[in-house]
Every structure is written in C-alpha cells, then in structure tokens.
Design an enzyme around this catalytic site. Structure first.
Site, mmCIF file in Angstrom:
data_model
loop_
_atom_site.group_PDB
_atom_site.id
_atom_site.type_symbol
_atom_site.label_atom_id
_atom_site.label_comp_id
_atom_site.label_asym_id
_atom_site.label_seq_id
_atom_site.Cartn_x
_atom_site.Cartn_y
_atom_site.Cartn_z
ATOM 1 N N TYR A 153 0.855 -1.192 0.000
ATOM 2 C CA TYR A 153 0.000 0.000 0.000
ATOM 3 C C TYR A 153 0.886 1.236 0.000
ATOM 4 O O TYR A 153 1.593 1.524 0.961
ATOM 5 C CB TYR A 153 -0.903 -0.014 1.228
ATOM 6 N N LYS A 180 -0.952 -0.958 -4.417
ATOM 7 C CA LYS A 180 -2.160 -0.156 -4.229
ATOM 8 C C LYS A 180 -1.751 1.286 -3.955
ATOM 9 O O LYS A 180 -1.034 1.560 -2.992
ATOM 10 C CB LYS A 180 -2.978 -0.716 -3.071
#
Length: 318
Positions: free
Chosen positions: A147, A172
């Site tokens: 992330y 992400k």
C-alpha cells in the site's frame, strides 16, 4: 532472525482479483468490544452482493485500533463468513515487529493474502521501505499487496524492487500522484518482463470511485470501494457503468453520491472511516462507534449521509 523469503514455487498461488473490492468495517458494541456476530453478518451480506474480494482489518476496518487478539478474531470471522467464495486479504503493518506478528496471525486465521499498511510513524527512505516489505513478506507464504500511501511512498526504483519479491503480487496507490504512478507502472512491468509473474495495480484513494476514471486511463482497473460496505447496489452500479462506458450514469452517480461523499469526508480527519460506519448503521446493521482517536459523524451529518444515499438510489431507479 528474519527467515528467508519463500520462493515462487513455495509461495501460494496469488488469488487474482477482479470487480469491486469490499473493505468492511469492524463493528463494535456499545461498550467498545469487537462485535463478531455483527461482523459476520456484515461480511456475509456484502459477499452475497458480489464483490471480487474482501479486505478485512484494513483502514476502513480500523486496523490501527485493534489489538492482536482482536485482529486474529476479526480475520478468522471474515474467513468463516466468506467461506471461500472470494479471496480474503487482511491488513498488516505498523511497527516492524507488529507487522510480522500480524502477518503470521493472518496466515494462521486462513487469510488468502495481506495488504501491507505503512510502517509506524517514521519517514523512511526508499531502501528502507523495500527492506520493511521484504521482512514482513518473509514471515509467511501469503501473497502481499503493498500500500503506497502516507509515510510509505515508493518511487519507481523501490516499487520495481518490491514487485520482484516472490510473494508481492500487487501495488495499491493511495497518494493520488498520477504523474509518479504513470512512471511506476512501466518500471514494474519492465522489472517483471519475462518472469511470467502476474501483478496487479489498485486505486486505493479514499472514495476511490471519484478518481477511478483518471486511474483507469493509466490502465488501473481495480479499486477499493468503501461505499460498497453500506451501499453495495450503488457501488456495483457505478462499476458496471465504468465497465460499459455509460458516461451518463457515471456522471449522475458522481454528482449525487460520490462527490457529496468526498465533501463530507473531507470535513474532519478520519471521516473516511466514520462515514462508512455510519452508513452501515443507517442500512440496518448496527456497527457501533469508531474508536478514538477517530470521532463519529454528528447527527446532522448522519442525516446528510442518509439523504446522499437516498438520492443515489433515486438515480438507480430512474
């Protein structure tokens, strides 16, 4: 000592994701305990609606506020509720020791993969982020999605480096820096060229639908949908409109639902979680309070959220 990373043959085959990604809240009782029964119903109902995957105990699930025992119980409950219908990813991150421990707990609870949240507090150079990812990834054979957000911001070189780790299967983005992402995507593709490794990119912005057309222009089709937790019909309708190129429906849902959500979310830090939890409660499943340091929506704001949901459903009915 950190164990060696599993090889590609030792690691689990990564569950490739598609469709709308469901990020459930973690319901709490009035006394502040995790409400596992409500969580089970929340996740089972959400999966019945048809997401492509479930990401439990992540940002929307108040990952930051769960202790180790609660975390394990939340992930186990999610795995049971999903019952193998779609992949279940669990959040892990924070201080390195905690991130390793949570990665192991997620594997023991039966999760299919991990979403690696940012490390605790400190700003870190790119090489440090690669080392952090390597250390956490080395704890299990679970596929791991990195992330990119907050204090865990990767550049082209470091993104390509973590993409080459055997169990890292996705990236992400929660920064919204599309200029950088437009350079990261080809850098990763070049680094993985010839390896046969499947790798996925995600839009991880809060209220991701509001920015999804821009991400899609870069080839990023996957996105996290916080709205799915309380309005799966609206979330799925938007996804269909995007897939079918129905610009009229896209514009109507942006105007009546997603843009008003963004304006409400931006009023108070932490409302990205608080409004989702309020929405779940409005839809008939008591999700309880948010835990400090987050704060709940006010009564007028909750009424405003209800009106936003009603207006979006009027668009769906038209």
């Amino acid at each position: 000592m950190t164990p060696p990373l599993p090889s590609l043959t030792q690691s689990r085959k990564p569950p490739m994701l598609d469709g709308v990604l469901f990020f459930p809240v973690t319901p709490f009782t009035a006394s502040g305990d995790v409400d596992l029964d409500a969580l089970r119903r929340h996740i089972a109902g959400g999966v019945d609606a048809g997401p492509g995957g479930v990401f439990v105990a992540c940002g929307t699930g108040e990952f930051h506020a769960l202790d180790h025992e609660e975390y394990g119980a939340v992930v186990r409950t999610a795995v049971e509720a999903v019952a193998g219908r779609v992949p279940v990813y669990a959040g892990a991150g924070g201080a390195l020791g905690q991130a390793r421990r949570l990665a192991r707990a997620a594997a023991e609870a039966g999760a299919d993969g991990l979403l690696l949240m940012p490390p605790y507090l400190v700003e870190a150079p790119a090489d440090g982020l690669v080392a952090y990812t390597r250390d956490v990834a080395g704890e299990t054979a679970l596929p791991l999605i990195v992330y990119n957000r907050a204090n865990a911001r990767f550049d082209e070189r470091s993104a390509a480096a973590v993409a080459q780790l055997p169990t890292v299967v996705g990236f992400k983005d929660g920064t919204g820096d599309l200029d950088l992402l437009a350079r990261i995507i080809p850098a990763v593709s070049e680094a993985l060229d010839g390896t046969g490794k499947e790798f996925q990119f995600f839009n991880g912005m809060p209220t991701a639908e509001a920015s999804q057309l821009a991400y899609r222009a870069l080839g990023v089709k996957l996105y996290s949908s916080a709205a799915f937790a309380f309005a799966p019909d609206v979330s799925l309708a938007f996804h269909r409109a995007v897939e079918e190129g129905d610009q009229k429906r896209i514009d109507a849902l942006q105007r009546t639902f997603f843009h008003p959500l963004v304006r409400l979310r931006k009023r108070v830090p932490g409302y990205a979680v608080s409004l989702v939890k309020a929405g779940v409660t409005l839809e008939g499943l008591p999700a309880g309070p948010v835990r400090p340091p987050l704060t709940p929506l006010t009564a007028p704001e909750t009424e405003e959220l209800a009106a936003i949901i009603t207006e979006a459903r009027a668009v769906l009915a038209s």
